[in-house]
Scaffold this active site. Sequence first.
Site, mmCIF file in Angstrom:
data_model
loop_
_atom_site.group_PDB
_atom_site.id
_atom_site.type_symbol
_atom_site.label_atom_id
_atom_site.label_comp_id
_atom_site.label_asym_id
_atom_site.label_seq_id
_atom_site.Cartn_x
_atom_site.Cartn_y
_atom_site.Cartn_z
ATOM 1 C CB SER A 52 -0.916 0.020 1.226
ATOM 2 O OG SER A 52 -1.669 -1.167 1.296
HETATM 3 N N1 SAH Z 1 -0.511 -4.962 3.929
HETATM 4 C C1 SAH Z 1 0.082 -5.318 2.661
HETATM 5 C C2 SAH Z 1 -0.813 -4.947 1.509
HETATM 6 C C3 SAH Z 1 -0.937 -6.079 0.558
HETATM 7 S S1 SAH Z 1 -2.219 -5.936 -0.641
HETATM 8 C C4 SAH Z 1 1.463 -4.722 2.559
HETATM 9 O O1 SAH Z 1 1.860 -3.938 3.441
HETATM 10 O O2 SAH Z 1 2.186 -5.060 1.615
HETATM 11 C C5 SAH Z 1 -3.461 -7.006 0.029
HETATM 12 C C6 SAH Z 1 -3.072 -8.436 0.260
HETATM 13 O O3 SAH Z 1 -4.254 -9.130 0.670
HETATM 14 C C7 SAH Z 1 -2.550 -9.194 -0.962
HETATM 15 O O4 SAH Z 1 -1.279 -9.695 -0.669
HETATM 16 C C8 SAH Z 1 -3.554 -10.329 -1.158
HETATM 17 O O5 SAH Z 1 -2.979 -11.535 -1.590
HETATM 18 C C9 SAH Z 1 -4.154 -10.464 0.227
HETATM 19 N N2 SAH Z 1 -5.485 -11.081 0.260
HETATM 20 C C10 SAH Z 1 -6.519 -10.899 -0.579
HETATM 21 N N3 SAH Z 1 -7.582 -11.644 -0.201
HETATM 22 C C11 SAH Z 1 -7.202 -12.329 0.914
HETATM 23 C C12 SAH Z 1 -7.854 -13.252 1.761
HETATM 24 N N4 SAH Z 1 -9.118 -13.629 1.579
HETATM 25 N N5 SAH Z 1 -7.169 -13.733 2.816
HETATM 26 C C13 SAH Z 1 -5.879 -13.347 3.053
HETATM 27 N N6 SAH Z 1 -5.206 -12.480 2.282
HETATM 28 C C14 SAH Z 1 -5.852 -11.959 1.221
#
Ligand code: SAH
Length: 202
Positions: A52
């Site tokens: 993000s």
């Molecule tokens: N907090 C992260 C942001 C990653 S983007 C950072 O600092 O990098 C959101 C993430 O949510 C992605 O990696 C995606 O794979 C994950 N995601 C999406 N749906 C999900 C689910 N149902 N359970 C767990 N993770 C999920």
Amino acid sequence: MVRQQVESRGIFDRRVMEAMRQVPRHLFAPGAPVEACYRDRPVPIGHGQTMSQPYMVALMTELLELRGYERVLDVGCGSGYQAAILSMLARQVFAIERVHPLLQRARRALAEGGFAVQAVSGDGWQGWPEHAPFDRILVAAAASEVPRALCAQLADNGVLVVPVGSGRVQRLVVVRRRGTRLESEAGVACRFVPLVADEEAR
Ligand code: SAH
């Protein structure tokens, strides 16, 4: 990054800013050019996912109102960056990620940076019942509705921050538990990748 993108936009929690000054963001996006990691935008981390934007990390972290005693659940751990920030500000951090290679990379980066986070592979819609209740829960992917399991895993006076909406733009929702009551408040517009719903598992 902190001065231009975070402080100047009205984030006032000094602890959040200090944590963001200390955690090397480029550690969590090993494939990306270092400068790209400090720009005012999300950074691709592979598998169609992003780390993000710094301001969004700051805003969501501030909304959690961390004081240092909390047990926190980070849903959608992705690169591990947000979890690292949380680990500087709370007592214990648990994280869930559904894309296995991302989880492995996040674990490596967290270990390398010395950030204490327990991260597992799993479905964020379900939370992590074995470690519940949590004082704070942060979801970094857009849910079509506030996940019920996460509300159930929120401790009394706990706070859940989750982007809610099915379109390209969502609202950042803050849910607070007061005893058996849940109060929710919709905040700013935001844009996240979807919190993938595995219909089988729900
Ligand atoms: N907090 C992260 C942001 C990653 S983007 C950072 O600092 O990098 C959101 C993430 O949510 C992605 O990696 C995606 O794979 C994950 N995601 C999406 N749906 C999900 C689910 N149902 N359970 C767990 N993770 C999920």
